[in-house]
Design an enzyme around this catalytic site. Structure first.
Site, PDB file in Angstrom:
ATOM      1  N   CYS A 190     -12.176  -0.064   2.773  1.00 40.95           N
ATOM      2  CA  CYS A 190     -12.008   0.141   4.208  1.00 40.95           C
ATOM      3  C   CYS A 190     -13.107   1.043   4.747  1.00 40.95           C
ATOM      4  CB  CYS A 190     -10.649   0.754   4.512  1.00 40.95           C
ATOM      5  SG  CYS A 190      -9.290  -0.410   4.384  1.00 40.95           S
ATOM      6  N   HIS A 221     -10.299   2.174  -2.588  1.00 41.64           N
ATOM      7  CA  HIS A 221      -9.861   2.624  -1.277  1.00 41.64           C
ATOM      8  C   HIS A 221     -11.064   3.260  -0.595  1.00 41.64           C
ATOM      9  CE1 HIS A 221      -5.569   1.955  -1.445  1.00 41.64           C
ATOM     10  NE2 HIS A 221      -5.455   2.602  -2.600  1.00 41.64           N
TER      11      HIS A 221
END
Length: 402
Positions: free
Chosen positions: A284, A236
């Protein structure tokens, strides 16, 4: 007899075989009961380098006689055509081995069938498992001869000790599980192994643990006899960096991308001075989306999500400038990157596909451009991979198979 042929080709086998083929041979010979579990474990665990494993495996099999040796040779002919050509082996219809004589010293003998295949494919042919295309020797020599001053040199296979590091965070204490990350990890590891790298894999780490692993990796003595390295991060993320497994709104467990460059620069890792250092980041880099789909970013997206979508997204910050670095990120700054729970990340999937297809003939920056182009198509507008902080001073050819 097959065992005599194998003994004659022992040295070439040790110097030429890839770790992927060794693992495949071990599985095949275990299944056919040529090796037992204890022998397989000994070969895998008692030997550190690929060459040591190859030597031990070859010696184990030849001692078991012609039938075991024939199974060994047949597997190579069926699954690794490049290695079979180097060893000058063919597996005939009667399962007897045909020993092919070499026509010229220093040449790279190919059968007429292989030469025809090379012409059709422009010089490349499939490597292990029919995936990575290897570069024929004459093409590698031609590229080097014509452009050697503009190409990073590669070390010879028998003595080089290439290392790669993969850090993959899948399970988090406060964030969703990155479903499909196992596919990315498996396929990326196999690709790097086929490219000649010994891959160190670390999973589910905090930012502090990631920093510790980077420090230890930078200090590895193998870098002295290596010509390059790959570092792959999958997690993440957000604009500030890569999330550790304890990240939450209250706990800023973030590895800043600058830290990666600082740990691998000339000061901290002098053994890789003037050698390509490739950083791949699947995560991301923010919340903005071109479309509305499930995502892996930490915060709440202003654009919501589609309940029937099966894609998810993953992010990072700009890289620090250092010589001989290149960073390839899965998306542009401030934007998400997408991951399929079955196929894995779109970026990693495309990167591996293009590396397998073009590494034999294209330098790394050209391959990365092809990856970006693949996301330009109308059905692939979910994200745009970005090459950043490029300080490579030469062209980096991987020359797979050499």
């Amino acid at each position: 007899m097959a065992d005599k042929v194998l003994r004659a080709k022992r040295k070439q086998f040790i110097n030429s075989v890839s770790v992927g083929t060794i693992n495949g041979l071990l599985d095949e010979l275990l299944e056919k009961r040529v090796l037992n579990q204890e022998e397989m474990d000994t070969i895998k665990l008692a030997n550190i380098t690929v060459m040591e494993k190859a030597r031990d495996l070859c010696d184990h099999v030849t001692k078991k006689g012609p039938r075991a040796s024939q199974m060994f040779i047949t597997y190579i002919c069926n699954e690794d055509c490049y290695l079979a050509e180097i060893l000058e082996l063919q597996s005939g219809p009667s399962a007897e081995t045909v020993f092919v004589t070499e026509d010229s010293k220093g040449g790279h003998p190919f059968s007429s069938e292989t030469k025809e295949k090379l012409n059709k494919e422009g010089g490349a042919f499939p490597g292990p498992s029919g995936s990575l295309k290897f570069c024929p020797l004459e093409i590698a020599q031609k590229l080097w001869k014509e452009n050697h001053s503009e190409i990073y040199p590669i070390m010879k296979t028998p003595t080089r000790t290439r290392l790669a590091l993969i850090i993959c965070n899948t399970d988090f204490q406060h964030l969703s599980r990155r479903v499909g990350a196992d596919v990315d990890l498996r396929e990326m590891k196999l690709l790097l192994q086929d490219l000649g790298y010994t891959v160190k894999v670390k999973e589910n780490l905090t930012a502090l643990e990631m920093t510790k692993e980077l420090k230890e990796f930078a200090a590895c003595p193998e870098h002295k006899t290596s010509d390059s390295t790959f570092l792959v991060f999958m997690s993440h993320g957000l604009q500030e960096g890569i999330c550790g497994i304890t990240y939450s709104n209250e706990v800023a467990d973030i590895l800043k991308v600058d830290t990666i460059f600082q740990m691998m620069n000339t000061l901290k890792c002098p053994s890789l001075k003037d050698k390509p250092k490739v950083i791949i980041i699947q995560a991301c880099r923010g919340e903005k989306q071109g479309v509305v789909l499930l995502k892996d970013s930490v915060g709440n997206s202003e654009e919501g999500f589609l309940t029937d979508a099966i894609f998810e997204d993953d992010g990072i910050k700009k890289a620090h400038i250092e010589k001989d670095f290149i960073a390839f990120c899965s998306s542009t700054p401030d934007n998400v990157s997408w991951r399929h729970p079955v196929r894995g990340s779109l970026f990693i999937e495309s990167l591996i596909k293009h590396m397998k297809e073009y590494a034999w003939s294209c330098d790394l920056e050209d391959i990365f451009r092809k990856v970006r182009f693949s996301f330009e198509q109308p059905d692939s507008r979910l994200q745009m991979p970005t090459t950043e902080r490029v300080t490579l001073t030469k062209r980096f050819y991987l020359f797979p198979g050499h």
